[in-house]
Write a protein that holds these residues in place. Structure first.
Motif, PDB file in Angstrom:
ATOM      1  N   SER A 117       0.802  -1.228   0.000  1.00 52.85           N
ATOM      2  CA  SER A 117       0.000   0.000   0.000  1.00 52.85           C
ATOM      3  C   SER A 117       0.837   1.281   0.000  1.00 52.85           C
ATOM      4  O   SER A 117       0.295   2.357   0.206  1.00 52.85           O
ATOM      5  N   ARG A 118       2.122   1.163  -0.256  1.00 52.26           N
ATOM      6  CA  ARG A 118       2.977   2.353  -0.225  1.00 52.26           C
ATOM      7  C   ARG A 118       2.555   3.337  -1.301  1.00 52.26           C
ATOM      8  O   ARG A 118       2.485   3.001  -2.481  1.00 52.26           O
ATOM      9  N   PRO A 119       2.283   4.597  -0.912  1.00 54.01           N
ATOM     10  CA  PRO A 119       1.872   5.587  -1.917  1.00 54.01           C
ATOM     11  C   PRO A 119       3.045   5.974  -2.815  1.00 54.01           C
ATOM     12  O   PRO A 119       4.200   5.909  -2.415  1.00 54.01           O
ATOM     13  N   LYS A 120       2.718   6.385  -4.032  1.00 58.27           N
ATOM     14  CA  LYS A 120       3.744   6.854  -4.970  1.00 58.27           C
ATOM     15  C   LYS A 120       4.203   8.240  -4.541  1.00 58.27           C
ATOM     16  O   LYS A 120       3.454   9.012  -3.976  1.00 58.27           O
ATOM     17  N   GLN A 121       5.444   8.528  -4.839  1.00 61.54           N
ATOM     18  CA  GLN A 121       5.988   9.856  -4.559  1.00 61.54           C
ATOM     19  C   GLN A 121       5.378  10.849  -5.533  1.00 61.54           C
ATOM     20  O   GLN A 121       5.491  10.673  -6.746  1.00 61.54           O
ATOM     21  N   GLU A 122       4.727  11.891  -5.013  1.00 65.52           N
ATOM     22  CA  GLU A 122       4.162  12.881  -5.919  1.00 65.52           C
ATOM     23  C   GLU A 122       5.230  13.875  -6.348  1.00 65.52           C
ATOM     24  O   GLU A 122       6.184  14.131  -5.634  1.00 65.52           O
ATOM     25  N   SER A 123       5.069  14.413  -7.542  1.00 67.75           N
ATOM     26  CA  SER A 123       6.011  15.395  -8.051  1.00 67.75           C
ATOM     27  C   SER A 123       5.501  16.784  -7.697  1.00 67.75           C
ATOM     28  O   SER A 123       4.452  17.207  -8.163  1.00 67.75           O
ATOM     29  N   LEU A 124       6.251  17.487  -6.848  1.00 67.89           N
ATOM     30  CA  LEU A 124       5.846  18.812  -6.401  1.00 67.89           C
ATOM     31  C   LEU A 124       6.698  19.923  -7.005  1.00 67.89           C
ATOM     32  O   LEU A 124       6.404  21.088  -6.827  1.00 67.89           O
TER      33      LEU A 124
END
Length: 190
Positions: free
Chosen positions: A170-177
């Motif tokens: 369930s690890r969330p993806k790294q969002e691009s900020l």
């Protein structure tokens, strides 16, 4: 220290140090106000393993929005508003870095040097190579805004934990900020 600031528990802040609103001080940073003073104005960040110190009776000043990159050393200097000091740079005594300057990574700025506002400085010894463009300062400002939001995130969500031994499904993806400088340059050319 303003209550909105975040000083990492592994940072060391001693002596006569004033820390403003929305300031981030990273792990391993050492701010030694033992012989003089240090003023870190609102919205600054002092990243991991930075050192800020001075000769006796001197005050180091980081003006609003100054961004001190990983491992940099500031010794007895004044850093202007919205300045970026690159990683592992050394800024010596009585240096004055003007507002909205960018000092490249690994640069050395010799004692008593005065850098005019909006200068791009690189090298050892540091040399002004051109003026900071509107696009460059916009990119720097956007990056600093991430660090200005970080203290609230740290206060709200950092907790001691035990490291995981396996990657959870369930690890969330790294969002691009954040756009890289190369992306910003290519977008401004079209």
């Amino acid at each position: 220290m303003h209550p909105s600031a975040f000083v990492h528990p592994q940072a060391v802040v001693t002596g006569n140090v004033i820390i403003g609103k929305d300031v981030y001080i990273g792990p391993g940073a050492a701010l030694r106000g033992d012989w003089g003073g240090i003023v870190v104005e609102d919205g600054c960040n002092v990243q991991e393993n930075c050192t800020i110190h001075m000769f006796p009776s001197v005050t180091v000043l980081l003006k609003e929005g100054a961004h001190i990159g990983h491992g940099a050393i500031i010794h007895g200097a004044t850093i202007g508003k919205n300045v970026l000091i690159g990683m592992n740079s050394v800024i010596m005594d009585e240096v004055e870095i003007g507002d909205e300057c960018i000092v490249g990574a690994l640069s050395f700025i010799a004692a008593k040097t005065k850098i005019p506002r909006r200068s791009l400085v690189v090298g050892n010894p540091g040399k002004i190579i051109k003026e900071v463009s509107d696009e460059m300062i916009a990119w720097k400002t956007k990056g600093t805004e991430l660090y200005q939001a970080l203290p609230t995130e740290c206060h709200d969500s950092l907790l001691p934990c035990t490291p995981l031994s396996e990657m959870p499904d369930s690890r969330p993806k790294q969002e691009s900020l954040y756009s890289t400088w190369e992306q910003i340059k290519s977008e401004t050319k079209t």
